[in-house]
Design a protein around this motif. Structure first.
Motif, mmCIF file in Angstrom:
data_model
loop_
_atom_site.group_PDB
_atom_site.id
_atom_site.type_symbol
_atom_site.label_atom_id
_atom_site.label_comp_id
_atom_site.label_asym_id
_atom_site.label_seq_id
_atom_site.Cartn_x
_atom_site.Cartn_y
_atom_site.Cartn_z
ATOM 1 N N ASN A 54 0.809 -1.224 0.000
ATOM 2 C CA ASN A 54 0.000 0.000 0.000
ATOM 3 C C ASN A 54 0.841 1.272 0.000
ATOM 4 O O ASN A 54 0.407 2.311 -0.503
ATOM 5 N N ASN A 55 2.057 1.176 0.579
ATOM 6 C CA ASN A 55 2.860 2.400 0.667
ATOM 7 C C ASN A 55 3.449 2.854 -0.661
ATOM 8 O O ASN A 55 3.980 3.960 -0.761
ATOM 9 N N VAL A 56 3.370 2.035 -1.691
ATOM 10 C CA VAL A 56 3.853 2.487 -3.009
ATOM 11 C C VAL A 56 2.700 2.667 -4.000
ATOM 12 O O VAL A 56 2.909 3.054 -5.145
ATOM 13 N N LEU A 57 1.478 2.345 -3.555
ATOM 14 C CA LEU A 57 0.311 2.473 -4.437
ATOM 15 C C LEU A 57 -0.444 3.762 -4.110
ATOM 16 O O LEU A 57 -0.360 4.268 -2.998
ATOM 17 N N GLY A 58 -1.194 4.234 -5.064
ATOM 18 C CA GLY A 58 -1.983 5.434 -4.827
ATOM 19 C C GLY A 58 -1.106 6.672 -4.761
ATOM 20 O O GLY A 58 0.072 6.647 -5.131
ATOM 21 N N ALA A 59 -1.718 7.729 -4.255
ATOM 22 C CA ALA A 59 -1.088 9.049 -4.329
ATOM 23 C C ALA A 59 0.161 9.165 -3.463
ATOM 24 O O ALA A 59 0.299 8.500 -2.435
ATOM 25 N N VAL A 60 1.038 10.035 -3.895
ATOM 26 C CA VAL A 60 2.216 10.398 -3.125
ATOM 27 C C VAL A 60 1.734 11.090 -1.848
ATOM 28 O O VAL A 60 0.646 11.665 -1.808
ATOM 29 N N GLU A 74 4.384 3.762 6.478
ATOM 30 C CA GLU A 74 3.066 3.798 5.828
ATOM 31 C C GLU A 74 3.139 4.462 4.458
ATOM 32 O O GLU A 74 2.233 4.304 3.646
ATOM 33 N N GLU A 75 4.180 5.235 4.235
ATOM 34 C CA GLU A 75 4.225 6.056 3.021
ATOM 35 C C GLU A 75 5.274 5.639 2.008
ATOM 36 O O GLU A 75 5.137 5.924 0.815
ATOM 37 N N ILE A 76 6.343 5.020 2.466
ATOM 38 C CA ILE A 76 7.426 4.670 1.538
ATOM 39 C C ILE A 76 7.938 3.258 1.842
ATOM 40 O O ILE A 76 7.740 2.739 2.950
ATOM 41 N N VAL A 77 8.586 2.654 0.862
ATOM 42 C CA VAL A 77 9.283 1.391 1.124
ATOM 43 C C VAL A 77 10.738 1.546 0.711
ATOM 44 O O VAL A 77 11.051 2.154 -0.316
ATOM 45 N N LEU A 200 10.815 4.070 -2.411
ATOM 46 C CA LEU A 200 9.796 4.385 -3.409
ATOM 47 C C LEU A 200 8.562 4.881 -2.667
ATOM 48 O O LEU A 200 8.122 4.260 -1.695
ATOM 49 N N ASP A 201 8.031 6.007 -3.130
ATOM 50 C CA ASP A 201 6.810 6.554 -2.523
ATOM 51 C C ASP A 201 5.618 6.308 -3.438
ATOM 52 O O ASP A 201 4.600 5.749 -3.014
ATOM 53 N N ALA A 202 5.721 6.700 -4.714
ATOM 54 C CA ALA A 202 4.565 6.592 -5.612
ATOM 55 C C ALA A 202 5.020 6.756 -7.055
ATOM 56 O O ALA A 202 6.096 7.278 -7.330
ATOM 57 N N VAL A 203 4.176 6.296 -7.965
ATOM 58 C CA VAL A 203 4.407 6.486 -9.406
ATOM 59 C C VAL A 203 3.080 6.931 -10.013
ATOM 60 O O VAL A 203 2.030 6.339 -9.730
#
Ligand SMILES: [Ca+2]
Ligand SMILES: [Ca+2]
Length: 288
Positions: A54-60, A74-77, A200-203
């Motif tokens: 979940n921490n790499v999916l959805g919004a930054v 919770e936000e990055i991996v 990685l946070d988001a794409v």
């Protein structure tokens, strides 16, 4: 009289354009699932099942800023040394003008004007998950990699690479028109020893194949698009006129009731189209 009709028509087209475009762009542009991954050693923030994927999916994370990066599991991996993650989207990334997707790591500006603390990621893309194409990079300077530009955070438009921060990539540079997967691999091995692992946070996809919206019940008929084919089912005869986004008529189809009707859109240019059926007040569209 004729002019009046076109003015009315233009108004209706415009109305439906704005109405439906909000539906079009409500499609999730952020990575929506992890395709494959392999973590490396050295750093494991956010790798636990409570956090990943979940921490790499959805919004930054929008609470971050260029000087205050995400660090919460919770936000990055953390990918770990040489680790990698590939992500997929609700709808494939397509080659539009300029950058087509943006990768957000947790690089940040070091206070006191001491530059950016960055952790590099090699970025590859694939349409089948088997054959990968890697963006060229310079292992000495990091040019061509992600993980180099801080996320700007706040209410910036993340579909605009010029204001979002992060590192953006143009799939056309690798000669591709459509890709399903983006893979990020930790490349901190090329950096100084205080870089343990990139995160990685988001794409986000900036250009995406838009899913056609079924337009079923407005005209008591069933009209929809699937696999680049237009299907019509109706108990009544119809004249279907199709316009491009500039309002020019590009096709006129006379339909009479049969079991089914299929019209190929295979050679059509990707874009927004409006449908007008007979003279009824209504417009439909398809984006391919
Ligand atoms: Ca492009
Ligand atoms: Ca995240």
């Amino acid at each position: 009289m004729k002019l009046l009709f076109f003015q009315k028509c233009a108004f209706v087209l415009l109305f439906y354009f704005f109405f439906f475009s909000s539906l079009i762009f409500s499609q999730n542009p952020w990575a929506s699932y992890v395709h494959e991954y392999s973590f490396g050693a050295g750093q494991n923030t956010g790798q636990g099942a409570n956090y990943f994927p979940n921490n790499v999916l959805g919004a930054v994370s929008t609470s971050v800023s260029a000087t205050s990066p995400s660090a919460l599991p919770e936000e990055i991996v953390s990918l770990g040394r040489n680790g990698w993650v590939s992500v997929g989207f609700e709808s494939p990334i397509i080659n539009g003008i300029g950058a087509d997707f943006t990768v957000f790591e947790n690089a940040f500006q070091i206070t006191g004007g001491l530059g950016i603390f960055d952790e590099w990621l090699i970025v590859s893309i694939s349409n089948d998950g088997e054959n990968w194409f890697t963006f060229p990079y310079d292992s000495l300077t990091g040019t061509g990699m992600a993980g180099r530009t801080p996320t700007n955070g706040g209410n910036v438009n993340y579909l605009d690479a010029t204001q979002s921060g992060g590192d953006s990539f143009d799939i056309g540079e690798l000669g591709l028109n459509e890709v399903k997967y983006v893979r990020m691999q930790d490349a901190t091995r090329f950096q100084s020893s205080d870089r343990l692992s990139a995160e990685l946070d988001a794409v986000i996809a900036l250009h995406q194949l838009t899913t056609p919206i079924e337009s079923s019940n407005i005209f008591n008929s069933n009209i929809y698009v699937s696999d680049n084919q237009l299907f019509i089912q109706s108990e009544k005869s119809l004249q279907l006129r199709i316009y491009n986004a500039q309002g020019q008529e590009v096709e006129s189809i006379n339909y009479s009731p049969t079991l089914s009707f299929v019209f190929s859109l295979e050679n059509w240019t990707k874009g927004l189209y409006f449908f007008r059926i007979n003279e009824q007040e209504g417009v439909k569209f398809v984006v391919r």
